[in-house]
Motif scaffolding. Structure first.
Motif, PDB file in Angstrom:
ATOM      1  N   ASN A   1       1.234  -1.064  -0.092  1.00  0.00           N
ATOM      2  CA  ASN A   1      -0.171  -0.306   0.143  1.00  0.00           C
ATOM      3  C   ASN A   1       0.751   1.284  -0.074  1.00  0.00           C
ATOM      4  O   ASN A   1       2.282   0.960   0.236  1.00  0.00           O
ATOM      5  N   THR A   2       0.132   2.634   0.213  1.00  0.00           N
ATOM      6  CA  THR A   2       0.971   3.886  -0.171  1.00  0.00           C
ATOM      7  C   THR A   2       2.013   4.369   1.449  1.00  0.00           C
ATOM      8  O   THR A   2       2.954   4.215   1.006  1.00  0.00           O
ATOM      9  N   ARG A   3       1.412   3.172   2.749  1.00  0.00           N
ATOM     10  CA  ARG A   3       2.146   3.734   3.399  1.00  0.00           C
ATOM     11  C   ARG A   3       3.588   3.001   3.299  1.00  0.00           C
ATOM     12  O   ARG A   3       4.429   3.682   3.588  1.00  0.00           O
ATOM     13  N   ASP A   4       3.382   1.591   2.572  1.00  0.00           N
ATOM     14  CA  ASP A   4       4.252   0.844   2.425  1.00  0.00           C
ATOM     15  C   ASP A   4       5.521   1.437   1.778  1.00  0.00           C
ATOM     16  O   ASP A   4       6.545   1.622   2.035  1.00  0.00           O
ATOM     17  N   LEU A   5       5.061   1.741   0.890  1.00  0.00           N
ATOM     18  CA  LEU A   5       6.104   3.014   0.170  1.00  0.00           C
ATOM     19  C   LEU A   5       6.389   3.816   0.208  1.00  0.00           C
ATOM     20  O   LEU A   5       7.542   4.363  -0.111  1.00  0.00           O
ATOM     21  N   GLU A   6       6.244   5.237   1.068  1.00  0.00           N
ATOM     22  CA  GLU A   6       6.397   5.852   1.425  1.00  0.00           C
ATOM     23  C   GLU A   6       7.772   6.143   3.060  1.00  0.00           C
ATOM     24  O   GLU A   6       8.420   6.694   2.878  1.00  0.00           O
ATOM     25  N   SER A   7       7.199   4.528   3.472  1.00  0.00           N
ATOM     26  CA  SER A   7       8.255   4.609   4.498  1.00  0.00           C
ATOM     27  C   SER A   7       9.703   3.933   3.719  1.00  0.00           C
ATOM     28  O   SER A   7      11.046   4.014   4.308  1.00  0.00           O
ATOM     29  N   LEU A   8       9.926   3.814   2.429  1.00  0.00           N
ATOM     30  CA  LEU A   8      11.099   2.948   1.776  1.00  0.00           C
ATOM     31  C   LEU A   8      11.344   4.646   1.572  1.00  0.00           C
ATOM     32  O   LEU A   8      13.059   4.089   1.074  1.00  0.00           O
TER      33      LEU A   8
ATOM     34  N   ALA B   1      15.984  15.780   5.384  1.00  0.00           N
ATOM     35  CA  ALA B   1      15.903  14.505   4.236  1.00  0.00           C
ATOM     36  C   ALA B   1      16.182  13.757   6.139  1.00  0.00           C
ATOM     37  O   ALA B   1      16.918  13.297   6.127  1.00  0.00           O
ATOM     38  N   VAL B   2      14.247  12.978   5.405  1.00  0.00           N
ATOM     39  CA  VAL B   2      13.972  12.380   7.343  1.00  0.00           C
ATOM     40  C   VAL B   2      13.492  10.849   6.772  1.00  0.00           C
ATOM     41  O   VAL B   2      12.768  10.640   5.741  1.00  0.00           O
ATOM     42  N   PRO B   3      14.478   9.423   7.128  1.00  0.00           N
ATOM     43  CA  PRO B   3      13.556   8.204   6.455  1.00  0.00           C
ATOM     44  C   PRO B   3      11.941   8.529   6.999  1.00  0.00           C
ATOM     45  O   PRO B   3      11.714   8.195   7.783  1.00  0.00           O
ATOM     46  N   GLY B   4      11.455   7.663   5.511  1.00  0.00           N
ATOM     47  CA  GLY B   4      10.006   7.441   6.252  1.00  0.00           C
ATOM     48  C   GLY B   4       9.503   7.132   7.217  1.00  0.00           C
ATOM     49  O   GLY B   4       8.251   7.483   7.527  1.00  0.00           O
ATOM     50  N   GLN B   5       9.777   5.874   7.141  1.00  0.00           N
ATOM     51  CA  GLN B   5       9.552   4.917   8.487  1.00  0.00           C
ATOM     52  C   GLN B   5       9.801   5.270   9.679  1.00  0.00           C
ATOM     53  O   GLN B   5       8.707   5.915  11.039  1.00  0.00           O
ATOM     54  N   MET B   6      10.503   6.632   9.901  1.00  0.00           N
ATOM     55  CA  MET B   6      10.273   7.332  11.416  1.00  0.00           C
ATOM     56  C   MET B   6       8.610   8.260  11.213  1.00  0.00           C
ATOM     57  O   MET B   6       8.085   8.151  12.368  1.00  0.00           O
ATOM     58  N   LEU B   7       8.772   8.837  10.594  1.00  0.00           N
ATOM     59  CA  LEU B   7       7.114   9.183  10.486  1.00  0.00           C
ATOM     60  C   LEU B   7       5.763   8.735  10.295  1.00  0.00           C
ATOM     61  O   LEU B   7       5.476   7.472   9.225  1.00  0.00           O
TER      62      LEU B   7
ATOM     63  N   VAL C   1       0.856  22.432  24.265  1.00  0.00           N
ATOM     64  CA  VAL C   1       1.671  21.352  23.510  1.00  0.00           C
ATOM     65  C   VAL C   1       1.608  21.630  21.825  1.00  0.00           C
ATOM     66  O   VAL C   1       0.558  22.108  21.000  1.00  0.00           O
ATOM     67  N   GLN C   2       2.364  21.602  21.236  1.00  0.00           N
ATOM     68  CA  GLN C   2       2.505  21.832  19.302  1.00  0.00           C
ATOM     69  C   GLN C   2       2.919  20.644  19.083  1.00  0.00           C
ATOM     70  O   GLN C   2       3.050  20.697  17.756  1.00  0.00           O
ATOM     71  N   GLY C   3       3.543  19.667  19.503  1.00  0.00           N
ATOM     72  CA  GLY C   3       3.997  18.240  18.984  1.00  0.00           C
ATOM     73  C   GLY C   3       4.502  17.421  19.746  1.00  0.00           C
ATOM     74  O   GLY C   3       4.902  17.383  20.765  1.00  0.00           O
ATOM     75  N   ARG C   4       4.829  15.913  19.336  1.00  0.00           N
ATOM     76  CA  ARG C   4       5.536  15.011  20.571  1.00  0.00           C
ATOM     77  C   ARG C   4       7.180  15.232  19.442  1.00  0.00           C
ATOM     78  O   ARG C   4       6.747  15.028  18.360  1.00  0.00           O
ATOM     79  N   LEU C   5       7.458  14.553  20.235  1.00  0.00           N
ATOM     80  CA  LEU C   5       9.177  13.696  19.912  1.00  0.00           C
ATOM     81  C   LEU C   5       8.829  11.844  19.146  1.00  0.00           C
ATOM     82  O   LEU C   5       8.586  11.820  20.084  1.00  0.00           O
ATOM     83  N   VAL C   6       9.004  12.810  17.837  1.00  0.00           N
ATOM     84  CA  VAL C   6       8.634  11.026  17.179  1.00  0.00           C
ATOM     85  C   VAL C   6      10.291  10.437  16.560  1.00  0.00           C
ATOM     86  O   VAL C   6      10.279   9.312  16.276  1.00  0.00           O
ATOM     87  N   GLY C   7      11.479  10.792  16.793  1.00  0.00           N
ATOM     88  CA  GLY C   7      12.916  10.674  15.933  1.00  0.00           C
ATOM     89  C   GLY C   7      13.879  11.832  16.477  1.00  0.00           C
ATOM     90  O   GLY C   7      13.147  13.005  16.726  1.00  0.00           O
TER      91      GLY C   7
END
Length: 233
Positions: free
Chosen positions: A98-105, A133-139, A222-228
């Motif tokens: 699916n598109t989500r898998d594609l984005e993670s690449l 540039a950030v790896p897609g799987q981080m998002l 709160v404006q955001g949460r840390l994810v990476g």
């Protein structure tokens, strides 16, 4: 086969990375496993790496990637495994389901919105400085993200150092213990661990040199949460 200490350490690293987006320090690992010295942690880390459960990234201090988990910690079961046979000399590459898998690449470009304090609050972030540039799987595919450069040392206990770039998922709410971007009185922004205490909000540093700051709940947004996190050397 993992020993109890190896499994406990892997579970601790996995839990902290799921919560904070960054691995724990060796001191935190030592305390969590009740060991007397960090040399014991080094031996456990080496054993986990040799068994293929983690990977240490070269030339990056404390940079650990979890490769797999044992079944007891939620990893895949080997029961019912069947080898996959591909006929023909040049099989076509598999396409993402699916598109989500594609984005993670692929890496995605995020705006770096300036610097944020990991210390005392600084002025609120308001404009784009550059992109990273950030790896897609981080998002997350269904959320908006941005990046901030860290200024200060109040979050070093969470593995966040001066000069690091943190990846933030936009959010207006947070759970206790989350590391968040907090806007204080619509003027100053800071990166801290969030705790809601009745009608107050505590913004807690991860460095004992800094005191926890407590504000009325209506003064903190709160404006955001840390994810990476991205670190340059």
């Amino acid at each position: 086969m993992l020993t109890k200490k190896q499994r406990d350490l892997l579970h601790f690293i996995h839990t902290r990375m799921q919560r904070d987006g960054v691995p724990p320090s060796f001191d935190e690992m030592k305390d969590a496993l009740d060991l007397r010295s960090k040399s014991g942690i080094h031996r456990l880390i080496t054993a986990l790496e040799e068994r293929g459960f983690i990977r240490r990234l070269a030339h990056r201090a404390r940079a650990i990637e979890i490769v797999k988990l044992p079944e007891s910690l939620g990893g895949p079961s080997s029961a019912g495994f069947e080898p996959r046979v591909i006929e023909g000399p040049h099989p076509a590459p598999e396409r993402p389901a699916n598109t989500r898998d594609l984005e993670s690449l692929y890496a995605r470009e995020l705006p770096v919105m300036g610097k944020i304090a990991a210390g005392v609050p600084i002025e609120a972030i308001s404009h784009v400085h550059h992109h990273v540039a950030v790896p897609g799987q981080m998002l997350s595919s269904n959320a908006h993200h941005y990046a901030l450069e860290i200024k200060g040392d109040s979050m070093t206990g969470a593995g966040i150092n001066d000069g690091d770039v943190v990846i933030i998922r936009e959010a207006s709410t947070a759970d206790n213990g989350d590391i968040v971007v907090a806007l204080i009185e619509q003027e100053e922004a800071t990166l801290k661990r969030f705790h809601h205490q009745g009608r107050s909000i505590a913004l807690e540093a991860a460095n004992p040199a800094y005191e926890t700051r407590v504000y009325p709940a209506d003064k903190v947004k709160v404006q955001g949460r840390l994810v990476g996190l991205i670190r340059s050397y």
